[in-house]
Motif scaffolding. Structure first.
Motif, short mmCIF file in Angstrom:
data_model
loop_
_atom_site.label_atom_id
_atom_site.label_comp_id
_atom_site.label_asym_id
_atom_site.label_seq_id
_atom_site.Cartn_x
_atom_site.Cartn_y
_atom_site.Cartn_z
N LYS A 149 1.04 6.72 -6.68
CA LYS A 149 -0.11 7.60 -6.92
C LYS A 149 0.33 9.07 -6.83
CE LYS A 149 -4.52 8.91 -4.92
NZ LYS A 149 -5.57 8.58 -3.94
N LEU A 195 2.14 1.72 -3.46
CA LEU A 195 1.05 2.19 -4.34
C LEU A 195 0.76 3.67 -4.10
CD1 LEU A 195 -0.45 0.39 -6.34
CD2 LEU A 195 -2.34 0.27 -4.73
N ASN A 236 0.82 -1.22 0.00
CA ASN A 236 0.00 0.00 0.00
C ASN A 236 0.85 1.27 0.00
OD1 ASN A 236 -2.36 -1.35 -0.15
ND2 ASN A 236 -2.79 -1.32 2.05
N SER A 288 -7.13 6.60 -11.84
CA SER A 288 -7.92 5.98 -10.78
C SER A 288 -7.05 4.98 -10.04
CB SER A 288 -9.14 5.27 -11.37
OG SER A 288 -8.71 4.28 -12.27
N GLN A 289 -7.52 4.60 -8.85
CA GLN A 289 -6.76 3.72 -7.96
C GLN A 289 -6.38 2.41 -8.66
OE1 GLN A 289 -5.99 4.96 -5.00
NE2 GLN A 289 -5.01 3.17 -4.09
N ASP A 290 -7.31 1.84 -9.41
CA ASP A 290 -7.03 0.53 -10.02
C ASP A 290 -6.08 0.63 -11.22
OD1 ASP A 290 -9.17 1.89 -11.20
OD2 ASP A 290 -9.80 0.08 -12.26
N LYS A 291 -5.79 1.85 -11.68
CA LYS A 291 -4.89 1.97 -12.84
C LYS A 291 -3.49 2.46 -12.45
CE LYS A 291 -8.23 2.69 -16.49
NZ LYS A 291 -8.97 3.75 -17.17
N TYR A 326 -2.48 10.74 -13.03
CA TYR A 326 -3.30 9.86 -12.19
C TYR A 326 -4.72 9.78 -12.74
CZ TYR A 326 -5.94 8.07 -8.23
OH TYR A 326 -6.78 7.32 -7.44
N ASP A 360 -0.80 1.05 -10.98
CA ASP A 360 0.35 0.23 -11.39
C ASP A 360 0.54 0.24 -12.90
OD1 ASP A 360 1.95 -0.81 -9.37
OD2 ASP A 360 0.39 -2.21 -8.75
N SER A 361 -0.57 0.07 -13.64
CA SER A 361 -0.42 -0.01 -15.10
C SER A 361 0.06 1.33 -15.67
CB SER A 361 -1.72 -0.47 -15.76
OG SER A 361 -2.76 0.42 -15.42
#
Ligand SMILES: Cc1cc2nc3c(=O)[nH]c(=O)nc-3n(C[C@H](O)[C@H](O)[C@H](O)COP(=O)(O)O)c2cc1C
Length: 259
Positions: free
Chosen positions: A44, A40, A37, A55-58, A53, A60-61
């Motif tokens: 972010k 991450l 975390n 969204s949270q789910d993107k 930036y 790493d990619s």
């Protein structure tokens, strides 16, 4: 029911023992998740300062697609090819006597006293070419060390984005350094003047910036009721953009040496 002080103490001791085992167990079990975390969250904040930036789910990619971490020596401005950034811990380098140097008082505008010669920086690429660079910057405010990420264009001069991710300033006063409207003003400001001389001029002014002021391209509004925090922000910029900070590296970026 028979009760004695001895029994009460025994029950309390057993309870304490069970609780400590549970807490220690939770710390051990949750540690890897905490590390993930933190990593991450760091990514972010880097993406936020670079304006990437989504969204949270993107996280790493997006990070993997656009960002390349490298380790530089701030004294020479050179990328340390022998050091793999993914294995480099800034936290450890910041304590390693091999790399840590005291900052003379007269140059310590950020009031941090010492810093590591080695710093991890983030090259942000667009269509394979260098587009912007993200640096870690930190310095003392009124109550705390304020930590942030600054993104600079490949021209080595223009701010692309800036954000603070950790501080202990007062909410509503110094805490306004994390207000997106205030942070927005930094975009497009110049870190150095046109003479070719690298002369930090970024200035947090008291009150509103007058657009006619010749210093307007280098200045942002101060935070009202928080002059001391504002001074800390200015000092942080002054230090990290000086010779002792990222100046040499930014010179190489400007010359196109850093790809
Ligand atoms: C409870 C309290 C919290 C404060 N927090 C801050 C702060 O986070 N940052 C800051 O610069 N000034 C803070 N101040 C105000 C400073 O003491 C000082 O008055 C202020 O920086 C002067 O700014 P001004 O000239 O813009 O009014 C605080 C004051 C009080 C009483």
């Amino acid at each position: 029911m028979s009760e004695s002080a001895g029994k009460t103490l025994t029950v309390a001791a057993i309870l304490c023992g069970v609780c400590s085992v549970l807490v220690a167990g939770a710390v051990v079990v949750l540690r890897p998740r905490q590390v993930i975390n933190q990593d991450l969250d760091q990514k972010k904040n880097i993406l936020l300062s670079a304006g990437l930036y989504e969204s949270q789910d993107k996280i790493d990619s997006t990070f993997n697609q656009f960002v390349q971490a490298v380790v530089i020596d701030v004294k020479t401005g050179e990328v340390q090819q022998g050091i793999e950034a993914s294995k480099f811990s800034q936290e450890k380098a910041d304590k390693d006597p091999q790399y840590v140097e005291d900052i003379p008082k007269s140059q310590d505008f950020a009031t941090i006293r010492r810093r590591s010669r080695l710093q991890k920086v983030y090259l942000v690429k667009k269509d394979g070419a260098l587009d912007q660079i993200v640096f870690h910057v930190y310095g003392k405010g009124l109550w705390s060390t304020m930590k942030g990420f600054l993104s600079v264009d490949r021209d080595g001069v223009t701010i692309r984005g800036f954000n603070y991710y950790a501080h202990g300033e007062t909410p509503g006063l110094g805490g306004e350094i994390e207000n997106p409207r205030w942070l927005e003003q930094w975009k497009g400001k110049k870190l150095y003047d046109d003479s070719g001389e690298y002369r930090p001029k970024t200035k947090v002014v008291k009150g509103q910036v007058n657009p006619q002021d010749p210093n307007a391209p280098y200045s942002v509004d101060g935070l009202s009721g928080a002059t001391l925090t504002s001074n800390g922000v200015e000092g942080t910029f002054r230090y990290w953009l000086s010779d002792s900070g990222y100046k040499s590296f930014l010179g190489k970026v400007r010359e196109g040496v850093i790809q």
